[in-house]
Design a protein around this motif. Structure first.
Motif, PDB file in Angstrom:
ATOM      1  N   GLN A  52       0.888  -1.384   0.137  1.00 52.41           N
ATOM      2  CA  GLN A  52       0.165  -0.123  -0.032  1.00 52.41           C
ATOM      3  C   GLN A  52       0.977   1.133  -0.426  1.00 52.41           C
ATOM      4  O   GLN A  52       0.565   1.515  -0.730  1.00 52.41           O
ATOM      5  CB  GLN A  52      -0.637  -0.133   1.354  1.00 52.41           C
ATOM      6  CG  GLN A  52      -2.050   0.996   1.075  1.00 52.41           C
ATOM      7  CD  GLN A  52      -2.627   1.056   2.715  1.00 52.41           C
ATOM      8  OE1 GLN A  52      -3.040   0.020   3.452  1.00 52.41           O
ATOM      9  NE2 GLN A  52      -3.668   2.343   2.520  1.00 52.41           N
ATOM     10  N   GLU A  56       1.305   4.043  -2.950  1.00 50.74           N
ATOM     11  CA  GLU A  56       0.709   5.586  -2.971  1.00 50.74           C
ATOM     12  C   GLU A  56       1.940   6.512  -3.227  1.00 50.74           C
ATOM     13  O   GLU A  56       1.870   7.395  -3.140  1.00 50.74           O
ATOM     14  CB  GLU A  56       0.522   5.766  -1.365  1.00 50.74           C
ATOM     15  CG  GLU A  56      -0.687   4.949  -1.046  1.00 50.74           C
ATOM     16  CD  GLU A  56      -2.132   5.503  -2.012  1.00 50.74           C
ATOM     17  OE1 GLU A  56      -2.574   6.998  -2.381  1.00 50.74           O
ATOM     18  OE2 GLU A  56      -2.762   5.020  -2.257  1.00 50.74           O
ATOM     19  N   LYS A  59       2.240   6.843  -6.546  1.00 52.10           N
ATOM     20  CA  LYS A  59       1.599   8.406  -7.361  1.00 52.10           C
ATOM     21  C   LYS A  59       2.121   9.570  -7.025  1.00 52.10           C
ATOM     22  O   LYS A  59       2.234  10.257  -8.180  1.00 52.10           O
ATOM     23  CB  LYS A  59      -0.135   7.660  -6.616  1.00 52.10           C
ATOM     24  CG  LYS A  59      -0.801   6.988  -7.254  1.00 52.10           C
ATOM     25  CD  LYS A  59      -1.980   6.432  -6.719  1.00 52.10           C
ATOM     26  CE  LYS A  59      -2.670   5.632  -7.070  1.00 52.10           C
ATOM     27  NZ  LYS A  59      -3.677   5.259  -5.689  1.00 52.10           N
TER      28      LYS A  59
END
Length: 110
Positions: A52, A56, A59
């Protein structure tokens, strides 16, 4: 976020910085992470958190983060699509996988 996880993340980014990669050069940068994520609750938790977090961060800093628990993908052809290979909680198990990773490392260009 655990202290152990933070240390690993810091280590990965030190490696990236040490190779001269900066945020402007990260476009189209690709990372693949291999994991098993089974049997040990600590490993399962770590893998879930790492996947996770790295996604992130990808991005935010414009790089692609993929992960898989399918170690049969560990071939030179597959690995050569990526700039960084991470082993979150495992290592190449078979001789073929280790040879594929060795070939990938020997042919890596910075």
């Amino acid at each position: 976020m655990s202290k152990y996880f933070k240390k690993i993340v810091a280590f990965v980014f030190l490696i990236l910085i040490g190779t001269g990669i900066n945020s402007r050069e990260i476009k189209d940068f690709k990372v693949i992470a291999f994991y098993t994520g089974k049997n040990d609750k600590a490993h399962i938790s770590f893998v879930n958190e790492a996947n996770q977090w790295f996604k992130e961060l990808g991005k935010k800093y414009h790089y692609t983060y993929d992960s898989t628990n399918d170690c049969s993908k560990m071939t030179f052809e597959f690995l050569s699509k990526y700039d960084v290979v991470i082993f979150l909680d495992s290592r190449p198990d078979s001789v073929m996988q280790r040879k594929a990773f060795q070939e990938y490392m020997e042919n890596a260009s910075l």
